[in-house]
Write a protein that holds these residues in place. Structure first.
Motif, PDB file in Angstrom:
ATOM      1  N   VAL A 141       0.843  -1.192   0.000  1.00 52.82           N
ATOM      2  CA  VAL A 141       0.000   0.000   0.000  1.00 52.82           C
ATOM      3  C   VAL A 141       0.884   1.251   0.000  1.00 52.82           C
ATOM      4  N   PRO A 142       0.337   2.400  -0.366  1.00 56.27           N
ATOM      5  CA  PRO A 142       1.125   3.640  -0.363  1.00 56.27           C
ATOM      6  C   PRO A 142       1.551   4.032   1.053  1.00 56.27           C
ATOM      7  N   SER A 143       2.663   4.750   1.145  1.00 59.39           N
ATOM      8  CA  SER A 143       3.107   5.341   2.407  1.00 59.39           C
ATOM      9  C   SER A 143       2.789   6.832   2.370  1.00 59.39           C
ATOM     10  N   LEU A 144       2.313   7.370   3.487  1.00 62.24           N
ATOM     11  CA  LEU A 144       1.881   8.766   3.535  1.00 62.24           C
ATOM     12  C   LEU A 144       2.583   9.498   4.664  1.00 62.24           C
ATOM     13  N   TYR A 145       3.122  10.678   4.361  1.00 60.75           N
ATOM     14  CA  TYR A 145       3.743  11.539   5.368  1.00 60.75           C
ATOM     15  C   TYR A 145       3.100  12.913   5.256  1.00 60.75           C
ATOM     16  N   VAL A 146       2.627  13.450   6.370  1.00 55.76           N
ATOM     17  CA  VAL A 146       1.918  14.728   6.329  1.00 55.76           C
ATOM     18  C   VAL A 146       2.623  15.789   7.168  1.00 55.76           C
ATOM     19  N   HIS A 147       2.553  17.017   6.709  1.00 63.42           N
ATOM     20  CA  HIS A 147       2.976  18.196   7.466  1.00 63.42           C
ATOM     21  C   HIS A 147       2.157  19.369   6.943  1.00 63.42           C
ATOM     22  N   HIS A 148       2.450  20.554   7.383  1.00 67.51           N
ATOM     23  CA  HIS A 148       1.590  21.674   6.980  1.00 67.51           C
ATOM     24  C   HIS A 148       2.388  22.890   6.527  1.00 67.51           C
ATOM     25  N   GLU A 149       1.719  23.724   5.768  1.00 65.13           N
ATOM     26  CA  GLU A 149       2.251  25.023   5.360  1.00 65.13           C
ATOM     27  C   GLU A 149       1.155  26.057   5.590  1.00 65.13           C
ATOM     28  N   THR A 150       1.514  27.157   6.259  1.00 57.98           N
ATOM     29  CA  THR A 150       0.560  28.239   6.486  1.00 57.98           C
ATOM     30  C   THR A 150       0.876  29.399   5.552  1.00 57.98           C
ATOM     31  N   HIS A 151      -0.130  29.879   4.861  1.00 54.69           N
ATOM     32  CA  HIS A 151       0.022  31.014   3.946  1.00 54.69           C
ATOM     33  C   HIS A 151      -0.689  32.206   4.596  1.00 54.69           C
ATOM     34  N   ILE A 152       0.103  33.022   5.302  1.00 52.45           N
ATOM     35  CA  ILE A 152      -0.469  34.068   6.141  1.00 52.45           C
ATOM     36  C   ILE A 152      -1.243  35.099   5.325  1.00 52.45           C
ATOM     37  N   MET A 153      -0.665  35.552   4.208  1.00 51.22           N
ATOM     38  CA  MET A 153      -1.322  36.590   3.420  1.00 51.22           C
ATOM     39  C   MET A 153      -2.650  36.107   2.852  1.00 51.22           C
ATOM     40  N   GLU A 154      -2.734  34.836   2.486  1.00 41.99           N
ATOM     41  CA  GLU A 154      -3.977  34.284   1.923  1.00 41.99           C
ATOM     42  C   GLU A 154      -4.913  33.740   3.008  1.00 41.99           C
ATOM     43  N   LYS A 155      -4.415  33.737   4.249  1.00 39.19           N
ATOM     44  CA  LYS A 155      -5.174  33.182   5.378  1.00 39.19           C
ATOM     45  C   LYS A 155      -5.621  31.754   5.065  1.00 39.19           C
ATOM     46  N   SER A 156      -4.692  30.974   4.528  1.00 35.57           N
ATOM     47  CA  SER A 156      -4.994  29.593   4.148  1.00 35.57           C
ATOM     48  C   SER A 156      -3.931  28.656   4.702  1.00 35.57           C
ATOM     49  N   VAL A 157      -4.279  27.375   4.722  1.00 34.33           N
ATOM     50  CA  VAL A 157      -3.368  26.334   5.200  1.00 34.33           C
ATOM     51  C   VAL A 157      -3.360  25.200   4.189  1.00 34.33           C
ATOM     52  N   THR A 158      -2.183  24.683   3.908  1.00 31.72           N
ATOM     53  CA  THR A 158      -2.061  23.491   3.070  1.00 31.72           C
ATOM     54  C   THR A 158      -1.572  22.343   3.938  1.00 31.72           C
ATOM     55  N   LEU A 159      -2.378  21.312   4.014  1.00 31.03           N
ATOM     56  CA  LEU A 159      -1.964  20.090   4.709  1.00 31.03           C
ATOM     57  C   LEU A 159      -1.262  19.226   3.673  1.00 31.03           C
ATOM     58  N   VAL A 160       0.045  19.242   3.714  1.00 26.26           N
ATOM     59  CA  VAL A 160       0.856  18.591   2.690  1.00 26.26           C
ATOM     60  C   VAL A 160       0.883  17.087   2.937  1.00 26.26           C
ATOM     61  N   CYS A 161       0.553  16.318   1.907  1.00 29.87           N
ATOM     62  CA  CYS A 161       0.621  14.859   1.984  1.00 29.87           C
ATOM     63  C   CYS A 161       1.624  14.367   0.945  1.00 29.87           C
ATOM     64  N   GLU A 162       2.734  13.830   1.424  1.00 29.78           N
ATOM     65  CA  GLU A 162       3.736  13.258   0.530  1.00 29.78           C
ATOM     66  C   GLU A 162       3.488  11.755   0.451  1.00 29.78           C
ATOM     67  N   MET A 163       3.245  11.285  -0.764  1.00 27.28           N
ATOM     68  CA  MET A 163       2.843   9.885  -0.966  1.00 27.28           C
ATOM     69  C   MET A 163       3.905   9.146  -1.771  1.00 27.28           C
ATOM     70  N   THR A 164       4.286   7.980  -1.291  1.00 29.61           N
ATOM     71  CA  THR A 164       5.207   7.124  -2.023  1.00 29.61           C
ATOM     72  C   THR A 164       4.594   5.735  -2.149  1.00 29.61           C
ATOM     73  N   VAL A 165       4.832   5.120  -3.291  1.00 25.86           N
ATOM     74  CA  VAL A 165       4.289   3.790  -3.562  1.00 25.86           C
ATOM     75  C   VAL A 165       5.459   2.820  -3.715  1.00 25.86           C
ATOM     76  N   PRO A 166       5.461   1.688  -2.995  1.00 23.63           N
ATOM     77  CA  PRO A 166       6.558   0.720  -3.114  1.00 23.63           C
ATOM     78  C   PRO A 166       6.753   0.257  -4.552  1.00 23.63           C
ATOM     79  N   ILE A 167       7.983  -0.098  -4.880  1.00 21.15           N
ATOM     80  CA  ILE A 167       8.309  -0.591  -6.230  1.00 21.15           C
ATOM     81  C   ILE A 167       7.468  -1.833  -6.542  1.00 21.15           C
ATOM     82  N   ASN A 168       7.034  -1.920  -7.788  1.00 23.05           N
ATOM     83  CA  ASN A 168       6.239  -3.054  -8.283  1.00 23.05           C
ATOM     84  C   ASN A 168       4.894  -3.180  -7.569  1.00 23.05           C
ATOM     85  N   SER A 169       4.358  -2.049  -7.118  1.00 22.06           N
ATOM     86  CA  SER A 169       3.056  -2.055  -6.469  1.00 22.06           C
ATOM     87  C   SER A 169       1.985  -1.560  -7.425  1.00 22.06           C
TER      88      SER A 169
END
Length: 356
Positions: A141-169
């Motif tokens: 199954v995919p591996s997921l790592y999350v962190h965040h970025e805050t964009h103060i001027m836009e008053k928005s937040v990005t919840l960053v999800c970095e996804m990796t899939v094992p070889i031959n999956s």
């Protein structure tokens, strides 16, 4: 001339080599046939990607003709023990234990199928087992790592999800986000949310406010299964105080706070009250009494140069982000934006300091 030997209902004691000799004026000719238990072999299965189908067909040589066949798999708890495989299970749809055409079919292999398999074939002489084959699976199954970025001027937040899939999956078939365990309807959010797709698994949240306070989680799936990331909390800032630093001469105490906040903290205020019944007021950082104090995030510092007998509960730090504000008193009384209060004892070193 038809010449033959008939053995009715052959048994184990009929095993052996039988020969027939014919001769004429030129000379004799001999033909032989061997009666024995079946010879069964299965070609080793190469690596199989989890989620893919597999078909196993054995090679059988048997004289007399085989009368039964049975597929087996090893006991999960004991590799030396085999048990009958139920080919009527939907998992093995297409399989057959017909001795004339046995085959093992798995429409979609899973991690639980990583076992040893074999075929038992019987004829009138007896039975024999094929070689054991191991179903070696690759992929996951995919591996997921999350962190965040805050964009103060836009008053928005990005919840960053970095996804990796094992070889031959298998490729990823779905990506989605949940808020408090409920799937977020990104397309129906009116532009509040964006992303959260296979191409862009990160979630962007516009105009973040108190209604966005909650636990968020990213999930992705393929034919192997589903995996969800660690949960990420959007909420008021969290304030943690280090142990106060006491300087008996010239009677000074320093408080240093650590701020943890998603979205990031925007600003902080040190506050003071002169009397137990007063309201907290924002401290003037230019006042000599507080020389050396800073409100820089994420490590604001309060320096109290003692000129009079301030009460230990006189100071408070308040920190703000897009969600709400949090307040914490230096005597370790926590007051958050929901008016929750947690009382703790006044540290002994601080009591001694103020008693001088």
């Amino acid at each position: 001339m038809d010449t033959y030997l008939t053995i009715h209902s052959p048994k184990s004691n009929d095993a052996g080599q039988y020969s027939f000799e014919v001769s004429n004026a030129v000379g004799p000719v001999t033909k032989s046939i061997h009666l024995s238990v079946p010879s069964v072999s299965i070609i080793e299965v190469p690596e199989v990607i989890v989620g893919n189908p597999i078909i196993t067909v054995p090679t059988i040589q048997s004289c007399p003709t085989p009368v039964s066949a049975m597929w087996q798999k090893n006991n999960r708890h004991n590799i030396e023990e085999f048990e009958r495989l139920d080919i009527n299970d939907a998992k093995y749809f297409g399989s057959s234990d017909d001795p004339d055409d046995p085959r093992l079919v798995m429409q979609k292999v899973t991690q639980e199928d990583a076992l040893y398999y074999r075929l038992i074939v019987s004829n009138g002489i007896g039975q024999s087992a094929s070689n054991n084959i191991y179903l070696k699976l690759i992929g996951g199954v995919p591996s997921l790592y999350v962190h965040h970025e805050t964009h103060i001027m836009e008053k928005s937040v990005t919840l960053v999800c970095e996804m990796t899939v094992p070889i031959n999956s298998p490729t990823v078939s779905d990506v989605f986000w949940t808020k408090d365990g409920r799937k977020i309807d990104i397309t129906g959010s009116g532009g509040k949310y964006s992303g959260g797709s296979i191409v862009n698994p990160s979630l962007s949240i516009k105009m973040v406010n108190s209604n966005d306070e909650e636990m968020y989680q990213c999930c992705a799936s393929n034919s192997v299964g589903e995996m969800c990331s660690e949960k990420i909390y959007l909420g008021p800032p969290r304030i943690e105080f280090n142990s106060p630093d006491f300087d008996a001469s010239p009677k000074r105490v320093t408080y240093i706070a650590t701020i943890k906040s998603i979205p990031v903290a925007l600003n902080a205020e040190w506050k003071v009250k002169q009397d137990r019944n007063d309201r907290f007021q924002v401290i003037d950082m230019h006042d000599p009494l507080y020389k050396g104090s800073v409100i820089a995030l994420p490590r604001p510092k309060l320096v109290v140069n003692k000129h009079k007998a301030e009460q230990v509960e006189s100071f408070q730090l308040e920190v703000f982000n897009f969600i709400a504000s949090s307040r914490r008193n230096t005597q370790d009384i926590v007051v958050d934006s929901h008016d929750a209060v947690i009382n703790k004892e006044i540290p002994v070193p601080l009591m001694k300091f103020y008693s001088k």
